[in-house]
Design a protein around this motif. Sequence first.
Motif, mmCIF file in Angstrom:
data_model
loop_
_atom_site.group_PDB
_atom_site.id
_atom_site.type_symbol
_atom_site.label_atom_id
_atom_site.label_comp_id
_atom_site.label_asym_id
_atom_site.label_seq_id
_atom_site.Cartn_x
_atom_site.Cartn_y
_atom_site.Cartn_z
ATOM 1 N N GLU A 60 -11.419 1.226 -33.539
ATOM 2 C CA GLU A 60 -10.928 1.271 -34.905
ATOM 3 C C GLU A 60 -11.297 2.623 -35.500
ATOM 4 O O GLU A 60 -12.263 3.250 -35.082
ATOM 5 C CB GLU A 60 -11.604 0.174 -35.740
ATOM 6 C CG GLU A 60 -11.132 -1.212 -35.397
ATOM 7 C CD GLU A 60 -11.939 -2.263 -36.141
ATOM 8 O OE1 GLU A 60 -12.823 -1.897 -36.947
ATOM 9 O OE2 GLU A 60 -11.707 -3.449 -35.889
ATOM 10 N N PRO A 63 -14.715 4.207 -40.768
ATOM 11 C CA PRO A 63 -14.567 4.485 -42.203
ATOM 12 C C PRO A 63 -15.158 5.852 -42.570
ATOM 13 O O PRO A 63 -16.241 6.195 -42.112
ATOM 14 C CB PRO A 63 -15.358 3.357 -42.867
ATOM 15 C CG PRO A 63 -15.382 2.260 -41.855
ATOM 16 C CD PRO A 63 -15.385 2.939 -40.516
ATOM 17 N N LYS A 65 -16.539 6.860 -45.098
ATOM 18 C CA LYS A 65 -17.833 6.804 -45.778
ATOM 19 C C LYS A 65 -18.987 6.978 -44.776
ATOM 20 O O LYS A 65 -19.987 7.634 -45.061
ATOM 21 C CB LYS A 65 -17.938 5.440 -46.468
ATOM 22 C CG LYS A 65 -19.047 5.362 -47.475
ATOM 23 C CD LYS A 65 -19.040 3.996 -48.182
ATOM 24 C CE LYS A 65 -20.390 3.739 -48.792
ATOM 25 N NZ LYS A 65 -20.859 2.379 -48.588
ATOM 26 N N GLY A 107 -10.847 9.258 -39.241
ATOM 27 C CA GLY A 107 -9.832 8.328 -39.700
ATOM 28 C C GLY A 107 -8.619 8.430 -38.804
ATOM 29 O O GLY A 107 -8.651 9.076 -37.781
ATOM 30 N N ARG B 16 -20.784 0.119 -34.869
ATOM 31 C CA ARG B 16 -19.902 -0.757 -35.639
ATOM 32 C C ARG B 16 -19.590 -2.024 -34.848
ATOM 33 O O ARG B 16 -19.513 -3.112 -35.400
ATOM 34 C CB ARG B 16 -18.601 -0.033 -36.015
ATOM 35 C CG ARG B 16 -18.803 1.090 -37.007
ATOM 36 C CD ARG B 16 -17.481 1.663 -37.477
ATOM 37 N NE ARG B 16 -16.755 0.738 -38.327
ATOM 38 C CZ ARG B 16 -15.542 0.288 -38.083
ATOM 39 N NH1 ARG B 16 -14.907 0.653 -36.981
ATOM 40 N NH2 ARG B 16 -14.955 -0.522 -38.908
ATOM 41 N N ARG B 26 -16.184 -7.729 -41.645
ATOM 42 C CA ARG B 26 -16.076 -6.304 -41.423
ATOM 43 C C ARG B 26 -16.863 -5.467 -42.446
ATOM 44 O O ARG B 26 -17.584 -4.541 -42.086
ATOM 45 C CB ARG B 26 -14.586 -5.957 -41.478
ATOM 46 C CG ARG B 26 -14.269 -4.553 -41.136
ATOM 47 C CD ARG B 26 -12.791 -4.314 -41.437
ATOM 48 N NE ARG B 26 -12.501 -2.943 -41.172
ATOM 49 C CZ ARG B 26 -11.556 -2.531 -40.331
ATOM 50 N NH1 ARG B 26 -10.816 -3.399 -39.703
ATOM 51 N NH2 ARG B 26 -11.353 -1.267 -40.124
ATOM 52 N N ASP B 27 -16.730 -5.798 -43.715
ATOM 53 C CA ASP B 27 -17.412 -5.003 -44.735
ATOM 54 C C ASP B 27 -18.916 -5.170 -44.680
ATOM 55 O O ASP B 27 -19.679 -4.216 -44.820
ATOM 56 C CB ASP B 27 -16.895 -5.376 -46.128
ATOM 57 C CG ASP B 27 -15.430 -4.991 -46.296
ATOM 58 O OD1 ASP B 27 -14.983 -4.068 -45.580
ATOM 59 O OD2 ASP B 27 -14.736 -5.630 -47.099
ATOM 60 N N ASP B 30 -20.091 -3.160 -41.754
ATOM 61 C CA ASP B 30 -20.137 -1.723 -42.024
ATOM 62 C C ASP B 30 -21.273 -1.357 -42.978
ATOM 63 O O ASP B 30 -21.824 -0.259 -42.891
ATOM 64 C CB ASP B 30 -18.785 -1.225 -42.556
ATOM 65 C CG ASP B 30 -17.809 -0.929 -41.421
ATOM 66 O OD1 ASP B 30 -18.274 -0.705 -40.279
ATOM 67 O OD2 ASP B 30 -16.590 -0.921 -41.652
ATOM 68 N N GLN B 34 -24.033 1.369 -42.310
ATOM 69 C CA GLN B 34 -24.383 2.362 -43.334
ATOM 70 C C GLN B 34 -25.904 2.419 -43.537
ATOM 71 O O GLN B 34 -26.501 3.494 -43.520
ATOM 72 C CB GLN B 34 -23.679 1.992 -44.646
ATOM 73 C CG GLN B 34 -23.972 2.926 -45.812
ATOM 74 C CD GLN B 34 -23.073 4.157 -45.802
ATOM 75 O OE1 GLN B 34 -21.958 4.086 -45.327
ATOM 76 N NE2 GLN B 34 -23.578 5.267 -46.297
#
Lengths: 262, 172
Positions: A60, A63, A65, A107, B16, B26-27, B30, B34
């Motif tokens: 994937e 992100p 960020k 990305g 990930r 997913r969030d 992540d 992070q």
Amino acid sequence: MTAEFTERDIHLALDGELPAERLNDFGAWLEANPDMKIKAARFDADRQRLQTALGPVAYEAVPGKLTETILGNGSDLLGMRSWWRGAIAAGLLVAAAAGGYALGVAGGPAGIARASDPVAERAVAAHRIYSAEKLHVVEVGADQKDHLVGWLSKRVGITLKAPDLAPEGFSLVGGRLLPSGEKVAAQFMYQDYSGNRISLYVTQTAGSDETGFRLFEKADARAFYWLDGGFGYAIAGAVPEATMEAVARAAYRQLLPVAAKG
Amino acid sequence: MDEKRGAILAELPRLRRYARALVRDRDVADDLVQDCIEKALTRMDGWQSGDNPRRWLFTIMHNLFVDQLRRMKRRGTSVSYEEATGSAMMTEPSQLDNIAAREVLQALQAIAPDRRSALVLVAVEGLTYAEAATVLGIPAGTVMSRIARGREELRKELEDASRRRTIRVVER
């Protein structure tokens, strides 16, 4: 000779923790214990299901960020040779090719390009021929590994090594020398505990193209391959894509000239 | 940018993936990544460049995951981690949107977190027992037994799932 194993060994074998020299005995034990064989097959299937479900997450787009946290904003990404290498090894970068995707780090779509190349086609053809052999699968066996690697290195013209694929569940059976167009190729054959085989094929290429990871598929067999520094490398086999990919990445990491140094 | 940051960057896809196996959403996953890289960046001095970056980062992530579990346990009474982070939200990335994948990920969430992490590190991320032992901070023998139990639990969960699916089909 009847070697004794327990259910515990099913896990060890599946996870590449069973010593290579015990794999044959283990296979025989499974044959003699149908319950255990069913169990082993079931665990293997579940593992492949897990790999198939989770595998795509690694492709994937990451992100922005997260990459920004690491790089800060406006970092100079270019000219970072070691970073570049590392990223390729991790499968982040993929060469743009017909039918494939453009590369993407921060990305955009990321994936493995599907493309054909003589190296990949020959690797798959050679794999088909020799992996089906019962008695003469290799010319020189893994018991003479140093001799094998030295000999093939000399003939192919590059310092080779037989990657350690035990963590991926495969142990070296041996290797052989093959014709590849006008040149020669080295083939290293590996096998897992249930007899699935994959092979590493290395040959000199005409140009000095460099590619990222590419996937070539033909019928039920496939090869992950890459070109680097005038040589082509391919991992060929008929095992599930996720397994092949894990093996190919491990081989790639170990065969990188940079990795060879340290 | 130095080599260490490059190494962390290169590990992001795998971090990930491991996070997604630990917490399904997913969030949330992540966020875990992070937190992990933020912590890693503050500790870069303690990391020798010869050390395997993957093992180092997975270790940091695992410790954060354990902290998170502990916090959850303190806060909620009977909310399982799965309910709090996984199936309750049900956000499915499109690639994973097929029955087989969904079922196995759901089953994975149903097994005990310590078994889940051992199983995923070895069976998906390809770590050796010794490497997984370092990441999890437990002996290699314990890794082995957690994997064995984890596989049994996973098998049972998947069998239940396929039985439920069969019943649903029959009821229609």
